[in-house]
Design a protein around this motif. Structure first.
Motif, mmCIF file in Angstrom:
data_model
loop_
_atom_site.group_PDB
_atom_site.id
_atom_site.type_symbol
_atom_site.label_atom_id
_atom_site.label_comp_id
_atom_site.label_asym_id
_atom_site.label_seq_id
_atom_site.Cartn_x
_atom_site.Cartn_y
_atom_site.Cartn_z
ATOM 1 N N LEU A 96 -4.736 -4.485 0.058
ATOM 2 C CA LEU A 96 -3.606 -5.386 -0.160
ATOM 3 C C LEU A 96 -4.118 -6.687 -0.766
ATOM 4 O O LEU A 96 -5.220 -7.132 -0.452
ATOM 5 C CB LEU A 96 -2.949 -5.706 1.176
ATOM 6 C CG LEU A 96 -1.977 -4.680 1.728
ATOM 7 C CD1 LEU A 96 -1.544 -5.106 3.114
ATOM 8 C CD2 LEU A 96 -0.773 -4.566 0.813
ATOM 9 N N VAL A 121 0.841 -1.201 0.000
ATOM 10 C CA VAL A 121 0.000 0.000 0.000
ATOM 11 C C VAL A 121 0.871 1.244 0.000
ATOM 12 O O VAL A 121 1.907 1.301 0.627
ATOM 13 C CB VAL A 121 -0.977 0.062 1.195
ATOM 14 C CG1 VAL A 121 -1.999 -1.030 1.096
ATOM 15 C CG2 VAL A 121 -0.236 0.012 2.505
ATOM 16 N N GLN A 169 -1.133 3.570 8.731
ATOM 17 C CA GLN A 169 -0.022 4.455 8.325
ATOM 18 C C GLN A 169 -0.411 5.915 8.519
ATOM 19 O O GLN A 169 0.366 6.721 9.011
ATOM 20 C CB GLN A 169 0.332 4.252 6.847
ATOM 21 C CG GLN A 169 1.299 3.114 6.606
ATOM 22 C CD GLN A 169 1.634 2.985 5.126
ATOM 23 O OE1 GLN A 169 1.563 3.950 4.377
ATOM 24 N NE2 GLN A 169 1.993 1.788 4.717
ATOM 25 N N ARG A 174 10.621 -3.631 0.449
ATOM 26 C CA ARG A 174 10.711 -2.194 0.667
ATOM 27 C C ARG A 174 12.134 -1.782 1.059
ATOM 28 O O ARG A 174 12.611 -0.731 0.682
ATOM 29 C CB ARG A 174 9.735 -1.775 1.762
ATOM 30 C CG ARG A 174 9.030 -0.477 1.476
ATOM 31 C CD ARG A 174 8.192 -0.079 2.666
ATOM 32 N NE ARG A 174 6.894 -0.741 2.688
ATOM 33 C CZ ARG A 174 5.832 -0.273 2.061
ATOM 34 N NH1 ARG A 174 5.908 0.823 1.357
ATOM 35 N NH2 ARG A 174 4.683 -0.897 2.121
ATOM 36 N N ARG A 193 6.968 -8.104 2.133
ATOM 37 C CA ARG A 193 6.739 -6.722 1.720
ATOM 38 C C ARG A 193 7.779 -5.791 2.351
ATOM 39 O O ARG A 193 8.379 -4.969 1.697
ATOM 40 C CB ARG A 193 5.345 -6.313 2.168
ATOM 41 C CG ARG A 193 4.696 -5.382 1.222
ATOM 42 C CD ARG A 193 3.197 -5.261 1.374
ATOM 43 N NE ARG A 193 2.618 -5.694 2.601
ATOM 44 C CZ ARG A 193 1.674 -6.621 2.678
ATOM 45 N NH1 ARG A 193 1.236 -7.215 1.596
ATOM 46 N NH2 ARG A 193 1.164 -6.949 3.835
ATOM 47 N N GLU A 198 -4.100 -1.157 6.580
ATOM 48 C CA GLU A 198 -2.706 -0.718 6.605
ATOM 49 C C GLU A 198 -2.567 0.744 6.184
ATOM 50 O O GLU A 198 -1.757 1.485 6.745
ATOM 51 C CB GLU A 198 -1.851 -1.607 5.709
ATOM 52 C CG GLU A 198 -0.380 -1.359 5.892
ATOM 53 C CD GLU A 198 0.415 -2.648 5.810
ATOM 54 O OE1 GLU A 198 1.424 -2.642 5.103
ATOM 55 O OE2 GLU A 198 0.018 -3.637 6.422
#
Lengths: 212, 417
Positions: A106, A86, A137, B286, B282, A133
Motif C-alpha cells: 500500500l 490492495v 485478507q 470501495r 479506501r 493487508e
C-alpha cells in the motif's frame, strides 16, 4: 542501487525520488506513464523497479501490466508495486511467473520510511514484500490448504510472506530463532514443498499461500 | 418500433412443418371455444365458476404457443398482456379475469384462429402437396389404366400416352405459388397474432410509465441515502483525522526546538493518523466504486470477488470489452451481495458465477451448493439489490428450494460501450 520509478503524481514522484536518494539509491529514470515505464525498465535493467499500479494513459492498472510485461521480457526483474489499495487478484498476477523479487505494498507504507526502504532492498535481493493487508485478507478467507496449519504456523507464514527473515520473525513473535526454523519446516512439509537447492522455498510457500 | 421490427428469415420447410402442426392445433381451439361457451352458460348454476376460471387459464396457455411462435418468426418478444391475478378465492379471480381486456382478445383470437389459421395452414399444405403430386404424376400414371388420370386444360388433353411431361406445368405453378405465398401468409399471420395476443401499445406505455415512476422514486431515495452515508463517513472519519493530524504537526513544530522527544512522539502520532485516514478513505472508495471495477471492468471485478470470497467460487464470465459503468457497478454490487449472503447463511462450500451478454442484455447467474430456502423480505439485502437493479430496468429472480441449490439470476438490459 539503481532504481527505475514509475509514478504519475508529481508530488509523490518527487517525494519518492528525494526519499530514495536520501537512502543512497540512484534513481536512473522516473516516468509517469505505462509505455514509458516498460521502455525504461527494458533499457536500464535496474536493480529494482518501484511502480504505481494506476497510471496514464488509461488510469487503470497500466503500471501493473507494464511491470508484468517487463518481467516477462527480463525474467526475475525485481519489482515493487505500490498501490492506493490492495487487490489479491493483482498480487497473484504479479507472482504468477514464480520468479521471486516481487513486492506489493500500500502507498501508505511509504510513511514508515525505514521499513519501506528495507522492503525495497529485500525485493531487489530476490525476496518478497507483501503488504500485511494482502496477508490478512488471505487469512480471513480461503481456509484450504492453510487449514492444516496451526495458528502459530499461520502467523509465521504471514510474516514470511511479508518477506521477513527468520531473525525478524523470531523477534516479532518473541520466540527463539530455532522455534521459527521448526515452524517453517512444518509449513514447508504441510504445503508439500520438499527441500531443494534450486527453489526459494520461502517464495514458493508464499505463492502456495496466494494460490490457496 | 413495434410495427417496423425486422422479421427473422425463416426457412420455408420449417414453415411447412408449422402449417402441418397448426392445421391440427387450430382445430383444438374449437374444443376450447365450445368448452368455454358451455361453462360460461353454466355460470348461472355456480358449477361453471371453477370451469370458466380453469378454461380461461387453459386458453392463456393455448395462446402462449402462438405468442412464442409469432415472437420467433418476428424476432421479438410478444409480451403476455394479462394483468396480475389476485391470489384470493375463485370469485375474485373470475372478476379479475373478466375485467381484463386481454381475456376477450384471447377469446376473439380463438375464433380468428379456427378460421384463418386453419385456412392458411391448409392452403400452404395443399399447394406444396399439389406440387409434389403433379411432379411425380408422370411416373404415377404408368401404373393406372389409360384415361383415368387424363386432364383437360381447354383444348389440350394430357394423357399418359401422349404428353405426360405437361403435368409438370401445374406442378411448377403450384410450387411457385407455395414458394411465393407461404412465407407471406405465415409472416402476416404472425403479425396478426402479435397484435391480437400481445400487449396493446397504449397498455404497454402506461405500464412502462408506472414502472418508471416507481423505479425513479426508488433510485432517488437510494441515491440520497448513499450521499448521506458518504457525507457522514467523510465528516466523522477522514476529515476529523486530518484535523487531528494538523494539530499534532502544529504542536510538533512548537516542540521541535525545546523538547525534541515529545516532538518525535507527536510526529509518530501524526503519521499513524494519516494511515488511518487513508484506510478509511479506501473503504469509502470501495463502497462507492471498487477500484478493480474501474481497472478491469465487470470481468475483473467478479474474479476479484471470487478470490475474496471464503467459498470456492468458479467464475465463467464472457463479456464484451466494457459495459456502461453504472451497469457494471450495479451488477458488481449485486454479485457481491449474493456471494456474501451465500457465505453467511447458506452453509455452502462452493459457488459459481456465470455472466454473459446476449441480445442487448447482461445476464448473471450466481449459484451455490447450500441448503437453499432463501426468503426475500423487504428489509433484506436481496431486496436492496432488486431496488438498485430496477433503476436500470433490471430484474432479479430467485430459485431456492428448501435443501438447495440456490440460483439467483440477474438480467440487466444494456448495450456495450
Amino acid at each position: 542501487m539503481r532504481v527505475v520509478l514509475g509514478e504519475d503524481l508529481v508530488l509523490l514522484r518527487e517525494g519518492l525520488i528525494r526519499l530514495l536518494t536520501a537512502y543512497d539509491f540512484e534513481v536512473v529514470e522516473a516516468v509517469d506513464n505505462g509505455p514509458s515505464l516498460l521502455r525504461a525498465l527494458v533499457t536500464h535493467r535496474p536493480d529494482v523497479a518501484v511502480v504505481d499500479v494506476r497510471m496514464p494513459p488509461t488510469f487503470t492498472d497500466e503500471g501493473l501490466r507494464a511491470a508484468i510485461e517487463a518481467r516477462r521480457q527480463l525474467p526475475g526483474l525485481p519489482v515493487l508495486v505500490l498501490s492506493q489499495y490492495v487487490e489479491q487478484l493483482y498480487a497473484r498476477e504479479l507472482m504468477s511467473d514464480r520468479n521471486g523479487g516481487v513486492g506489493y505494498l500500500l502507498k501508505d507504507r511509504v510513511s514508515q520510511v525505514g521499513q519501506f526502504v528495507e522492503a525495497i532492498r529485500r525485493v531487489a535481493g530476490g525476496g518478497t514484500a507483501m503488504d500485511p493487508e494482502v496477508i490478512s485478507q488471505l487469512l480471513a478467507t480461503k481456509p484450504e490448504p492453510l487449514g492444516r496449519l496451526t495458528p502459530r504456523e499461520r502467523e509465521v507464514l504471514g510474516l514470511m510472506a511479508e518477506g521477513r527473515s527468520n531473525v525478524a520473525i523470531a523477534s516479532r513473535l518473541f520466540i527463539s530463532e530455532n522455534a521459527v526454523g521448526k515452524h517453517t519446516n512444518n509449513i514447508f512439509s504441510k504445503l508439500g514443498l520438499p527441500p531443494s537447492e534450486d527453489d526459494n522455498r520461502r517464495v514458493r510457500a508464499v505463492i502456495a499461500y496466494l494460490d490457496a | 418500433m413495434m410495427t417496423t421490427a425486422a422479421t427473422r428469415r425463416v426457412g420455408r420447410l420449417p414453415l411447412l412443418g408449422w402449417s402441418f402442426i397448426f392445421t391440427v392445433y387450430s382445430l383444438l381451439g374449437i374444443a376450447l371455444i365450445i368448452l368455454m361457451t358451455v361453462s360460461s352458460l353454466l355460470l348461472v348454476l355456480t358449477v361453471g365458476l371453477p370451469l370458466v376460471v380453469g378454461f380461461a387459464y387453459s386458453i392463456r396457455g393455448y395462446n402462449d404457443v402462438y405468442r412464442l411462435w409469432a415472437g420467433h418468426i418476428l424476432d421479438r418478444t410478444v409480451i403476455r398482456p394479462y394483468r396480475p391475478t389476485p391470489k384470493g378465492n375463485l370469485v375474485s379471480r373470475l372478476r379479475a379475469i373478466g375485467a381484463d381486456p386481454a381475456t376477450y382478445r384471447d377469446y376473439a383470437w380463438l375464433w380468428v384462429n379456427v378460421v384463418l389459421g386453419f385456412a392458411i395452414s391448409i392452403v400452404s399444405l395443399a399447394l406444396f402437396a399439389g406440387a409434389i403430386f403433379y411432379f411425380i404424376k408422370p411416373g404415377l400414371v404408368q401404373f393406372v389404366p389409360d384415361g383415368v388420370f387424363d386432364m383437360y386444360i381447354g383444348p389440350v388433353t394430357i394423357s399418359r400416352t401422349e404428353n405426360t411431361m405437361l403435368y409438370w406445368v401445374p406442378a411448377l405453378i403450384s410450387f411457385g405459388l407455395w414458394w411465393w405465398l407461404s412465407p407471406k401468409m405465415m409472416v402476416g399471420y404472425a403479425r396478426l397474432a402479435a397484435v391480437m395476443l400481445g400487449i396493446s401499445e397504449r397498455a404497454r406505455l402506461s405500464q412502462r410509465v408506472d414502472a418508471l415512476a416507481s423505479s425513479r422514486a426508488e433510485t432517488v431515495g437510494t441515491q440520497a441515502a448513499e450521499l448521506r452515508r458518504i457525507e457522514r463517513d467523510l465528516h466523522d472519519g477522514a476529515q476529523a483525522r486530518l484535523v487531528a493530524l494538523g494539530m499534532s504537526l502544529g504542536m510538533a513544530e512548537e516542540m521541535l526546538s525545546n523538547n525534541p522527544a515529545v516532538a518525535q512522539e507527536l510526529l509518530t502520532e501524526a503519521r499513524q493518523s494519516t494511515s488511518l485516514a487513508l484506510s478509511e478513505l479506501r473503504d469509502l472508495v470501495r463502497g462507492i466504486h471498487p477500484p478493480v471495477l474501474s481497472d478491469r471492468g465487470l470481468t475483473g471485478g467478479i474474479q476479484a470477488l471470487a478470490i475474496g470470497s471464503p467459498l470456492q467460487v468458479q467464475v465463467d464470465v464472457s463479456l464484451p470489452e466494457r459495459l456502461p459503468a453504472p451497469v457494471e457497478s450495479a451488477a458488481y454490487f449485486a454479485v457481491a451481495e449474493v456471494l456474501t449472503n451465500a457465505a453467511k447463511h447458506s452453509g455452502a462450500t462452493e459457488a459459481w458465477v456465470r455472466a454473459r451478454h446476449v441480445r442487448g442484455s447482461l445476464s448473471v447467474l450466481v449459484g451455490d451448493d447450500g441448503r437453499g430456502g432463501v426468503v426475500q423480505d423487504t428489509a433484506g439485502g436481496l431486496h436492496g439489490i432488486e431496488r438498485r437493479l430496477s433503476a436500470f430496468d433490471g430484474t432479479m429472480h430467485i430459485s431456492s428450494p428448501a435443501g438447495g441449490p440456490t440460483i439467483i439470476s440477474i438480467e440487466l438490459p444494456c448495450v456495450p460501450e
